[in-house]
Motif scaffolding. Sequence first.
Motif, PDB file in Angstrom:
ATOM      1  N   PHE A   1      -9.961 -27.674 -22.538  1.00  0.00           N
ATOM      2  CA  PHE A   1      -9.319 -27.775 -21.234  1.00  0.00           C
ATOM      3  C   PHE A   1      -9.282 -26.462 -20.458  1.00  0.00           C
ATOM      4  O   PHE A   1      -8.681 -26.400 -19.393  1.00  0.00           O
ATOM      5  CB  PHE A   1      -7.899 -28.326 -21.413  1.00  0.00           C
ATOM      6  CG  PHE A   1      -7.884 -29.656 -22.086  1.00  0.00           C
ATOM      7  CD1 PHE A   1      -8.158 -30.817 -21.383  1.00  0.00           C
ATOM      8  CD2 PHE A   1      -7.638 -29.752 -23.447  1.00  0.00           C
ATOM      9  CE1 PHE A   1      -8.187 -32.051 -22.010  1.00  0.00           C
ATOM     10  CE2 PHE A   1      -7.651 -30.982 -24.083  1.00  0.00           C
ATOM     11  CZ  PHE A   1      -7.928 -32.131 -23.368  1.00  0.00           C
ATOM     12  N   ALA A   2      -9.918 -25.434 -20.985  1.00  0.00           N
ATOM     13  CA  ALA A   2      -9.852 -24.122 -20.335  1.00  0.00           C
ATOM     14  C   ALA A   2     -10.316 -24.182 -18.885  1.00  0.00           C
ATOM     15  O   ALA A   2      -9.646 -23.663 -17.980  1.00  0.00           O
ATOM     16  CB  ALA A   2     -10.664 -23.099 -21.123  1.00  0.00           C
ATOM     17  N   GLU A   3     -11.438 -24.845 -18.629  1.00  0.00           N
ATOM     18  CA  GLU A   3     -11.954 -24.920 -17.256  1.00  0.00           C
ATOM     19  C   GLU A   3     -11.070 -25.805 -16.379  1.00  0.00           C
ATOM     20  O   GLU A   3     -10.820 -25.485 -15.214  1.00  0.00           O
ATOM     21  CB  GLU A   3     -13.401 -25.412 -17.242  1.00  0.00           C
ATOM     22  CG  GLU A   3     -14.035 -25.401 -15.868  1.00  0.00           C
ATOM     23  CD  GLU A   3     -14.088 -24.018 -15.212  1.00  0.00           C
ATOM     24  OE1 GLU A   3     -14.113 -23.977 -13.961  1.00  0.00           O
ATOM     25  OE2 GLU A   3     -14.107 -22.994 -15.914  1.00  0.00           O
ATOM     26  N   ALA A   4     -10.592 -26.906 -16.923  1.00  0.00           N
ATOM     27  CA  ALA A   4      -9.705 -27.784 -16.155  1.00  0.00           C
ATOM     28  C   ALA A   4      -8.424 -27.049 -15.775  1.00  0.00           C
ATOM     29  O   ALA A   4      -7.968 -27.135 -14.628  1.00  0.00           O
ATOM     30  CB  ALA A   4      -9.382 -29.048 -16.950  1.00  0.00           C
ATOM     31  N   VAL A   5      -7.851 -26.320 -16.707  1.00  0.00           N
ATOM     32  CA  VAL A   5      -6.631 -25.554 -16.423  1.00  0.00           C
ATOM     33  C   VAL A   5      -6.916 -24.493 -15.364  1.00  0.00           C
ATOM     34  O   VAL A   5      -6.133 -24.312 -14.424  1.00  0.00           O
ATOM     35  CB  VAL A   5      -6.049 -24.939 -17.715  1.00  0.00           C
ATOM     36  CG1 VAL A   5      -4.967 -23.917 -17.405  1.00  0.00           C
ATOM     37  CG2 VAL A   5      -5.509 -26.035 -18.635  1.00  0.00           C
ATOM     38  N   ALA A   6      -8.051 -23.807 -15.489  1.00  0.00           N
ATOM     39  CA  ALA A   6      -8.407 -22.782 -14.502  1.00  0.00           C
ATOM     40  C   ALA A   6      -8.565 -23.392 -13.112  1.00  0.00           C
ATOM     41  O   ALA A   6      -8.058 -22.838 -12.122  1.00  0.00           O
ATOM     42  CB  ALA A   6      -9.690 -22.071 -14.921  1.00  0.00           C
ATOM     43  N   GLN A   7      -9.244 -24.530 -13.024  1.00  0.00           N
ATOM     44  CA  GLN A   7      -9.449 -25.157 -11.718  1.00  0.00           C
ATOM     45  C   GLN A   7      -8.153 -25.730 -11.154  1.00  0.00           C
ATOM     46  O   GLN A   7      -7.886 -25.594  -9.953  1.00  0.00           O
ATOM     47  CB  GLN A   7     -10.535 -26.233 -11.806  1.00  0.00           C
ATOM     48  CG  GLN A   7     -11.920 -25.628 -11.972  1.00  0.00           C
ATOM     49  CD  GLN A   7     -13.027 -26.647 -11.847  1.00  0.00           C
ATOM     50  OE1 GLN A   7     -12.934 -27.614 -11.083  1.00  0.00           O
ATOM     51  NE2 GLN A   7     -14.116 -26.430 -12.583  1.00  0.00           N
ATOM     52  N   LEU A   8      -7.342 -26.357 -11.981  1.00  0.00           N
ATOM     53  CA  LEU A   8      -6.057 -26.875 -11.498  1.00  0.00           C
ATOM     54  C   LEU A   8      -5.151 -25.738 -11.034  1.00  0.00           C
ATOM     55  O   LEU A   8      -4.487 -25.852 -10.002  1.00  0.00           O
ATOM     56  CB  LEU A   8      -5.376 -27.714 -12.575  1.00  0.00           C
ATOM     57  CG  LEU A   8      -5.977 -29.108 -12.774  1.00  0.00           C
ATOM     58  CD1 LEU A   8      -5.567 -29.682 -14.125  1.00  0.00           C
ATOM     59  CD2 LEU A   8      -5.545 -30.033 -11.636  1.00  0.00           C
ATOM     60  N   THR A   9      -5.132 -24.646 -11.774  1.00  0.00           N
ATOM     61  CA  THR A   9      -4.330 -23.484 -11.382  1.00  0.00           C
ATOM     62  C   THR A   9      -4.802 -22.951 -10.028  1.00  0.00           C
ATOM     63  O   THR A   9      -3.990 -22.682  -9.129  1.00  0.00           O
ATOM     64  CB  THR A   9      -4.410 -22.385 -12.457  1.00  0.00           C
ATOM     65  OG1 THR A   9      -3.877 -22.910 -13.685  1.00  0.00           O
ATOM     66  CG2 THR A   9      -3.631 -21.142 -12.047  1.00  0.00           C
ATOM     67  N   ALA A  10      -6.110 -22.829  -9.861  1.00  0.00           N
ATOM     68  CA  ALA A  10      -6.663 -22.358  -8.578  1.00  0.00           C
ATOM     69  C   ALA A  10      -6.322 -23.330  -7.453  1.00  0.00           C
ATOM     70  O   ALA A  10      -6.006 -22.905  -6.332  1.00  0.00           O
ATOM     71  CB  ALA A  10      -8.175 -22.165  -8.700  1.00  0.00           C
ATOM     72  N   TYR A  11      -6.355 -24.624  -7.733  1.00  0.00           N
ATOM     73  CA  TYR A  11      -5.982 -25.624  -6.729  1.00  0.00           C
ATOM     74  C   TYR A  11      -4.530 -25.411  -6.298  1.00  0.00           C
ATOM     75  O   TYR A  11      -4.231 -25.363  -5.101  1.00  0.00           O
ATOM     76  CB  TYR A  11      -6.182 -27.040  -7.290  1.00  0.00           C
ATOM     77  CG  TYR A  11      -5.557 -28.104  -6.418  1.00  0.00           C
ATOM     78  CD1 TYR A  11      -6.218 -28.587  -5.294  1.00  0.00           C
ATOM     79  CD2 TYR A  11      -4.290 -28.603  -6.702  1.00  0.00           C
ATOM     80  CE1 TYR A  11      -5.634 -29.551  -4.482  1.00  0.00           C
ATOM     81  CE2 TYR A  11      -3.707 -29.567  -5.900  1.00  0.00           C
ATOM     82  CZ  TYR A  11      -4.376 -30.035  -4.792  1.00  0.00           C
ATOM     83  OH  TYR A  11      -3.783 -30.974  -3.984  1.00  0.00           O
TER      84      TYR A  11
END
Length: 165
Positions: free
Chosen positions: A50-60
């Motif tokens: 989930f590292a990329e999903a967390v990074a993208q959600l955080t950026a969102y």
Amino acid sequence: MTSYSTMDSPLGVLLLVADGQGRLSHVLAPNTKGQVSSPDPDWIEDPAPFAEAVAQLTAYFEGELKEFDLPLAPVGSEFRQRVWDALDTIPYGATVTYGELTSAAGRPATSVRAVAGAVGANPLLIVRPCHRVLGANGALTGFAAGLDAKKLLLGLESRDQSLFN
């Protein structure tokens, strides 16, 4: 093998679920109606997929990301998949009505209720932007995570936190 992780967000703790190939199958906010509310005992807790999903959600949530680029694996009928794909065409900061979404999904106008049901069953909250769908008169209607969450997301995207208060 299904894996899961959680992350803090302005909506509360999000539950992230992935299939055995690491593709995101669920992003759920607390108390999401009609969806998984807690990890299944057979799931494996593993933050790595989930590292990329967390990074993208955080950026969102920080206002830095307007379009997600993640491998997805939502489970649903062909009809639901078509409606969920149509959600992906709604631009960041924009909204559409259920009628407009019905047309975008290639369905007849008489299918609005069925389309609304598919939107309500969207397992990928935020990533598949069902919060951008409004009632025919532009009213805030239905959101599996609640109208307060919908207001927060629309306000975040409009950068006007008072817009939907």
